[in-house]
Design a protein around this motif. Structure first.
Motif, PDB file in Angstrom:
ATOM      1  N   ILE A 246      26.387  13.717   4.837  1.00 41.05           N
ATOM      2  CA  ILE A 246      25.833  15.053   4.572  1.00 41.05           C
ATOM      3  C   ILE A 246      26.965  16.053   4.375  1.00 41.05           C
ATOM      4  N   ARG A 247      27.990  15.983   5.212  1.00 47.19           N
ATOM      5  CA  ARG A 247      29.103  16.935   5.133  1.00 47.19           C
ATOM      6  C   ARG A 247      29.910  16.780   3.840  1.00 47.19           C
ATOM      7  N   GLN A 248      29.897  15.587   3.263  1.00 41.85           N
ATOM      8  CA  GLN A 248      30.574  15.408   1.985  1.00 41.85           C
ATOM      9  C   GLN A 248      29.975  16.310   0.913  1.00 41.85           C
ATOM     10  N   GLN A 249      28.648  16.513   0.995  1.00 39.85           N
ATOM     11  CA  GLN A 249      27.954  17.328  -0.002  1.00 39.85           C
ATOM     12  C   GLN A 249      27.769  18.773   0.441  1.00 39.85           C
ATOM     13  N   SER A 344      22.654   6.481   3.658  1.00 37.51           N
ATOM     14  CA  SER A 344      22.909   7.208   2.410  1.00 37.51           C
ATOM     15  C   SER A 344      21.649   7.870   1.881  1.00 37.51           C
ATOM     16  N   ALA A 345      20.508   7.190   1.978  1.00 38.48           N
ATOM     17  CA  ALA A 345      19.247   7.781   1.507  1.00 38.48           C
ATOM     18  C   ALA A 345      18.792   8.908   2.430  1.00 38.48           C
ATOM     19  N   ALA A 350      18.155  14.684   3.114  1.00 42.51           N
ATOM     20  CA  ALA A 350      18.433  15.859   3.939  1.00 42.51           C
ATOM     21  C   ALA A 350      19.094  16.960   3.116  1.00 42.51           C
ATOM     22  N   VAL A 351      20.062  16.605   2.287  1.00 37.43           N
ATOM     23  CA  VAL A 351      20.744  17.581   1.434  1.00 37.43           C
ATOM     24  C   VAL A 351      19.768  18.196   0.440  1.00 37.43           C
ATOM     25  N   GLU A 352      18.903  17.377  -0.150  1.00 37.94           N
ATOM     26  CA  GLU A 352      17.926  17.880  -1.119  1.00 37.94           C
ATOM     27  C   GLU A 352      16.982  18.890  -0.471  1.00 37.94           C
ATOM     28  N   LEU A 353      16.468  18.572   0.703  1.00 38.19           N
ATOM     29  CA  LEU A 353      15.570  19.503   1.383  1.00 38.19           C
ATOM     30  C   LEU A 353      16.301  20.775   1.792  1.00 38.19           C
ATOM     31  N   TYR A 354      17.549  20.645   2.162  1.00 41.95           N
ATOM     32  CA  TYR A 354      18.326  21.808   2.595  1.00 41.95           C
ATOM     33  C   TYR A 354      18.598  22.769   1.428  1.00 41.95           C
TER      34      TYR A 354
END
Length: 430
Positions: A246-249, A344-345, A350-354
């Motif tokens: 998550i932190r990568q993105q 990974s999924a 999580a990133v998409e929802l955020y």
């Protein structure tokens, strides 16, 4: 004149309820509230020590009594109380006290609150341990979540824990099951009669009309009692695999982890530089959940239904979880966030929802619909009381139809009685 005395309920708790520390404690308080609404008189007893977050039962008019294991003082206590209903909180309490209840109050309805199927949770835990031992891939756990019910039965059936738990279920007049998945597993794989089971999920009192808006929220949140092994495993998986992805993105993202009874091994993971914050117990779990943008619940094993996810829906906070986390919670309705089987999924969802407000709002809408359809106190509370009263009204026939339970009670209670009496005599001689 017919008696107008209120129904007397004795609850024998594995622990004293802590609704702000665990979903099990919250569920117990929901059951208690359903009984109080009927005007029933409740006595709560437990052999456990008092935890620091114990509910104030006395303020609700509930009598509190400490009891002892393997001690005949319980016999005097229950004879004098003469309850109409005895509710065992988890199967270990039925094992310890069931024979005493039957001996001294044979007409009391014996109800088992299973909380969740502990033998199912344990079997999955053993599968996870085997997977981690023989496969070094920290990402994809799809095979772990894939077994069909018959395969899960194969893992459970020969275990001591499953045999003890199923025996207690058969010995009880009625068993409260928190998950329809677990009811199906018991009925279809273990062939437990439906007449012994009642669906009693987590319950909420209505659905909020408004939520804290997307733009006013920030950070990821994870919450759960650290004494519960699935929660601790989820924290480790987040720390080592999910959160770095998550932190990568989202390089500035923060994850706030709350949990009761935080051990030193958990606080040692606290690392603000990585955005990984271990923040101990939340005084008000719903308050911190309302401020979070996304709830993370990457559970690799477990059972029952998840209080943290119900709380997230109640706060309008979309969640990202695994098939185990979502199990038994949504039926055919859309999920209130995302379900994934790999780190990974989970991270991508999580990133998409955020980032995506439209997807976030849709997940929030799904959560509102789920609460309204499946978790309303006004539906499940009266249904529980009605089922209990129906069993009490026809108790003799109900027990006669459960011959397996009668047989198990006969053999178990005799052996348990003699063992308890031997332990008590041994303790007196010390």
């Amino acid at each position: 004149m017919p008696s107008t005395a209120p129904t007397r309920v004795l609850i024998i708790g594995y622990v004293w309820p802590e609704p702000r520390s665990s979903a099990a404690g919250g569920h117990m308080m929901q059951i208690i509230e359903s009984f109080l609404q009927q005007g029933w008189h409740i006595t709560f007893s437990s052999p456990a020590g008092v935890g620091e977050h114990k509910a104030d039962l006395a303020a609700l008019g509930i009598d509190e009594v400490s009891i002892a294991l393997n001690n005949s003082s319980f016999d005097t206590f229950i004879r004098e109380l003469a309850p109409d209903i005895v509710l065992f909180d988890r199967f270990m309490m039925e094992e310890q006290f069931g024979w005493r209840v039957e001996k001294h109050c044979p007409q009391a309805l014996r109800v088992l609150e299973t909380s969740d199927l502990q033998s199912l949770r344990d079997a999955r835990h053993q599968q996870l341990k085997a997977r981690l031992k023989h496969d070094s891939d920290p990402d994809d756990f799809s095979a772990l979540f894939a077994p069909a019910p018959h395969a899960i039965f194969e893992h459970m059936a020969d275990t001591d824990l499953a045999q003890r738990e199923l025996a207690a279920i058969y010995r009880s007049d009625l068993n409260l099951m928190i998950s329809d998945y677990e009811i199906d597993l018991l009925v279809e794989q273990f062939h437990v009669p439906n007449a012994l089971l009642h669906l009693c999920p987590l319950m909420v009192d209505g659905v909020p009309e408004t939520f804290v808006p997307y733009a006013q929220r920030q950070h990821f949140l994870s919450i759960g009692n650290f004494r519960h092994a699935p929660n601790w495993d989820a924290v480790l998986w987040m720390k080592t695999t999910v959160w770095p992805l998550i932190r990568q993105q989202l390089p500035d993202a923060q994850l706030h982890i709350y949990g009761a009874y935080t051990p030193p091994k958990a606080t040692a993971l606290h690392n603000p530089a990585q955005g990984f914050h271990v923040l101990n117990w939340a005084e008000d779990a719903l308050a911190v959940m309302r401020q979070a943008r996304v709830c993370l619940a990457p559970l690799r094993f477990g059972a029952g239904i998840k209080g943290k996810i119900a709380d997230a829906m109640l706060c309008g906070t979309p969640n990202v979880t695994t098939p185990v986390g979502a199990e038994g919670m949504h039926g055919d309705l859309p999920w209130a966030g995302a379900i994934a089987t790999s780190a990974s999924a989970l991270a991508a969802a999580a990133v998409e929802l955020y980032r995506n407000e439209a997807a976030w709002l849709q997940a929030q809408t799904h959560g509102r619909a789920l609460l309204a359809e499946r978790y309303q106190q006004r539906v499940h509370g009266p249904a529980l009381v009605q089922r209990i009263e129906a069993c009490r009204a026809d108790l003799e026939r109900h027990r006669r139809q459960n011959f397996t339970g009668a047989m198990l009670r006969h053999h178990h209670h005799k052996s348990t009685q003699y063992m308890a009496q031997w332990i008590e005599a041994k303790n007196r001689s010390l």
